[in-house]
Scaffold this motif. Structure first.
Motif, mmCIF file in Angstrom:
data_model
loop_
_atom_site.group_PDB
_atom_site.id
_atom_site.type_symbol
_atom_site.label_atom_id
_atom_site.label_comp_id
_atom_site.label_asym_id
_atom_site.label_seq_id
_atom_site.Cartn_x
_atom_site.Cartn_y
_atom_site.Cartn_z
ATOM 1 N N ALA A 116 -5.580 103.928 70.317
ATOM 2 C CA ALA A 116 -5.224 105.386 70.355
ATOM 3 C C ALA A 116 -3.976 105.571 70.989
ATOM 4 O O ALA A 116 -3.645 106.615 71.694
ATOM 5 N N ASP A 117 -3.225 104.248 71.059
ATOM 6 C CA ASP A 117 -1.781 104.316 72.124
ATOM 7 C C ASP A 117 -0.983 105.371 71.839
ATOM 8 O O ASP A 117 -0.135 105.824 72.618
ATOM 9 N N GLN A 118 -0.846 105.736 70.431
ATOM 10 C CA GLN A 118 0.073 106.665 70.079
ATOM 11 C C GLN A 118 0.090 108.107 70.358
ATOM 12 O O GLN A 118 0.930 108.872 70.621
ATOM 13 N N ALA A 119 -1.162 108.267 70.796
ATOM 14 C CA ALA A 119 -1.675 109.791 71.383
ATOM 15 C C ALA A 119 -1.083 109.973 72.694
ATOM 16 O O ALA A 119 -0.843 111.081 72.902
ATOM 17 N N LEU A 120 -0.726 108.705 73.305
ATOM 18 C CA LEU A 120 -0.363 109.034 74.716
ATOM 19 C C LEU A 120 0.991 108.272 75.016
ATOM 20 O O LEU A 120 1.364 108.289 76.094
ATOM 21 N N THR A 121 1.914 108.252 73.975
ATOM 22 C CA THR A 121 3.272 107.464 74.057
ATOM 23 C C THR A 121 4.120 108.860 74.915
ATOM 24 O O THR A 121 5.007 108.428 75.629
ATOM 25 N N PHE A 122 3.926 109.728 74.772
ATOM 26 C CA PHE A 122 4.575 110.811 75.792
ATOM 27 C C PHE A 122 4.488 110.736 77.121
ATOM 28 O O PHE A 122 5.321 111.109 77.932
ATOM 29 N N LEU A 123 3.433 110.177 77.577
ATOM 30 C CA LEU A 123 3.147 109.860 79.156
ATOM 31 C C LEU A 123 4.114 108.689 79.636
ATOM 32 O O LEU A 123 4.428 108.726 80.730
ATOM 33 N N ARG A 124 4.643 107.785 78.659
ATOM 34 C CA ARG A 124 5.618 106.902 79.091
ATOM 35 C C ARG A 124 6.896 107.667 79.400
ATOM 36 O O ARG A 124 7.597 107.340 80.308
ATOM 37 N N GLU A 125 7.333 108.708 78.721
ATOM 38 C CA GLU A 125 8.470 109.504 78.925
ATOM 39 C C GLU A 125 8.387 110.312 79.973
ATOM 40 O O GLU A 125 8.979 110.184 80.923
ATOM 41 N N ILE A 126 6.880 110.859 80.417
ATOM 42 C CA ILE A 126 6.762 111.499 81.579
ATOM 43 C C ILE A 126 6.852 110.678 82.858
ATOM 44 O O ILE A 126 7.703 111.067 83.800
ATOM 45 N N ASP A 127 6.501 109.504 82.740
ATOM 46 C CA ASP A 127 6.651 108.524 83.900
ATOM 47 C C ASP A 127 8.168 108.031 84.130
ATOM 48 O O ASP A 127 8.552 107.964 85.032
ATOM 49 N N SER A 128 8.860 107.922 82.913
ATOM 50 C CA SER A 128 10.193 107.558 83.238
ATOM 51 C C SER A 128 10.842 108.674 83.858
ATOM 52 O O SER A 128 11.838 108.484 84.590
#
Length: 441
Positions: free
Chosen positions: A282-294
């Motif tokens: 389900a990695d696509q569901a949380l790809t936005f968190l990568r940008e949050i971290d960035s």
């Protein structure tokens, strides 16, 4: 017969939980494998700074004058197994070195050591923040007749005692009505005060903490992204946050732009959440968190560049920089993944003479960054400084006298990395005040 409680792991979460359980009237036995930690707790001392915790511990630890004597500590697993009816597991789940994933070795070790000593009818309650799916696996490690529940913690550093004794909600993932009833008995006092009690399955209980932290991280990084846009467009992120915060669907909390979040929870929890989602497909569901971290990590570098600009845009070499703040947040001595120390370290590596002051985090900061300079007061940190960086929003810093600081600073330039100082007050004292996302501030 009254329940007896053990708490496995006596770090920040466990020490607070053990003292709070004693405050709620239970006989409590805390267990840890670190002798120095156990020795401190037996003396009524806590291994970290948390407002109100040492006083709470002193009211109940065995042997302290005037104590209830309801709280003891041990290193003996057999003693813990024989003593307790409900066993809370509160050990650490750090980020794996070089990976996003969560390190479950401490949790696995705790369950493995406790399991042989459990009795029929015992309830083991996980409080550690773990990847979803862990509870089911850990339940299989328990002997027949013992069962597992999952009860995530929602402690805020600086408010941990209040959050334990008077929580805003209690979430329990259970596999039986008996487990639910035991936890209702444990939490009878807060439930009597009206605290909501949410009963779920294991996976939902495991997800609640990481979902909550991911939402908070998203809100913080959202306003910091807006600060970047305000910098480019000439807007004021503080006024922007005020305006959107009046919408009760959004609210004002966590909308103060600055150098971002740190600590031992939010950064590692959102990374572990991403890693686990990938394992589940389900990695696509949380790809936005990568940008949050960035976005969050980018803020630190932007503060370094603000400091460079304030010093004329050249090299830091030979420049004196005062950093007010070392802890990742106020009312804590926790410097894990501290944005303040990260900024201080970056400037130091680029040749700046950095002097740090923090009301409670100095000892931990020195251990982590021994090559930085440290001062015993804000005044001493600012003495001779070419620029002052406010990076942890302690009340002490908000109440500083900018005129007195101006008398000892080499230049009256302050960069507010937390948007928390009174800009008018500092300007009146002759300071050039600059805050993130507020070009005109």
């Amino acid at each position: 017969m009254a329940l007896k409680i053990t708490v496995i792991g006596t770090g920040y979460l466990g020490a607070t939980h053990a003292a709070a359980m004693a405050e709620l009237g239970f006989e409590v036995l805390g267990l840890d494998v670190v002798p120095e930690k156990i020795d401190m707790l037996r003396r009524g001392e806590v291994p970290m700074y948390e407002p109100g915790l040492e006083e709470l511990l002193g009211r109940h630890v065995e042997g302290a004058e005037g104590s209830s004597g309801r709280l003891r500590f041990t290193m003996d697993w057999a003693e813990a197994g024989a003593f307790g009816d409900v066993h809370f597991v509160c050990v650490n789940t750090p980020q794996k070195h070089g990976e996003y994933a969560c390190d479950m070795s401490y949790v696995d070790a705790a369950f493995g050591a406790l399991a042989p000593h459990l009795k029929a009818g015992d309830l083991v309650v996980g409080k550690s923040t773990v990847p979803v799916g862990s509870a089911e696996r850990l339940a299989a490690m328990l002997p027949e007749g013992a069962e597992l529940a999952w009860n995530p913690e929602f402690l805020r550093e600086g408010f941990a005692v209040k959050d334990t004794l008077h929580p805003d909600r209690i979430v329990v993932g259970v596999g039986s009505e008996r487990a639910e009833q035991l936890l209702r008995e444990v939490y009878a006092k807060p439930l009597g005060e009206g605290t909501p009690f949410v009963v779920t399955d294991y996976p939902t209980a495991e997800l609640v903490k990481t979902a909550a932290n991911s939402f908070l991280a998203t809100k913080i990084s959202f306003i910091n992204a807006m600060a970047e846009v305000c910098e480019a467009a000439g807007g004021d992120v503080a006024k922007l946050a005020e305006a959107i915060g009046y919408d009760d669907r959004i609210g004002h909390k966590f909308l103060r732009a600055g150098i971002g979040f740190g600590g031992g929870c939010l950064p590692k929890d959102i990374r572990a959440f991403m890693a686990r989602a990938g394992e589940l497909g389900a990695d696509q569901a949380l790809t936005f968190l990568r940008e949050i971290d960035s976005i969050n990590m980018r803020r630190r570098g932007q503060m370094v560049e603000m400091a460079r600009e304030a010093l004329g845009g050249g090299a830091f070499l030979g420049k004196r920089v005062a950093v007010l703040g070392a802890a990742f947040k106020p009312d804590s001595d926790d410097v894990r993944d501290s944005p303040a120390l990260n900024v201080a370290g970056q400037i130091h590596l680029q040749g700046g003479q950095v002097t740090v002051y923090d009301p409670k985090g100095m000892a931990n900061a020195r251990r982590l960054f021994p090559t930085l300079g440290y001062a015993e007061s804000a005044l001493d940190a600012v003495r001779g400084a070419d620029v002052v960086l406010h990076l942890t929003e302690w009340r002490e810093f908000r109440e500083l006298d900018p005129s007195a600081l101006g008398e000892v600073a080499a230049a009256r330039v302050v960069l507010d990395g937390r948007n928390a100082l009174d800009a008018a007050l500092w300007r009146k004292a002759g300071w050039t005040y600059r805050a993130m996302g507020r070009p005109g501030a």
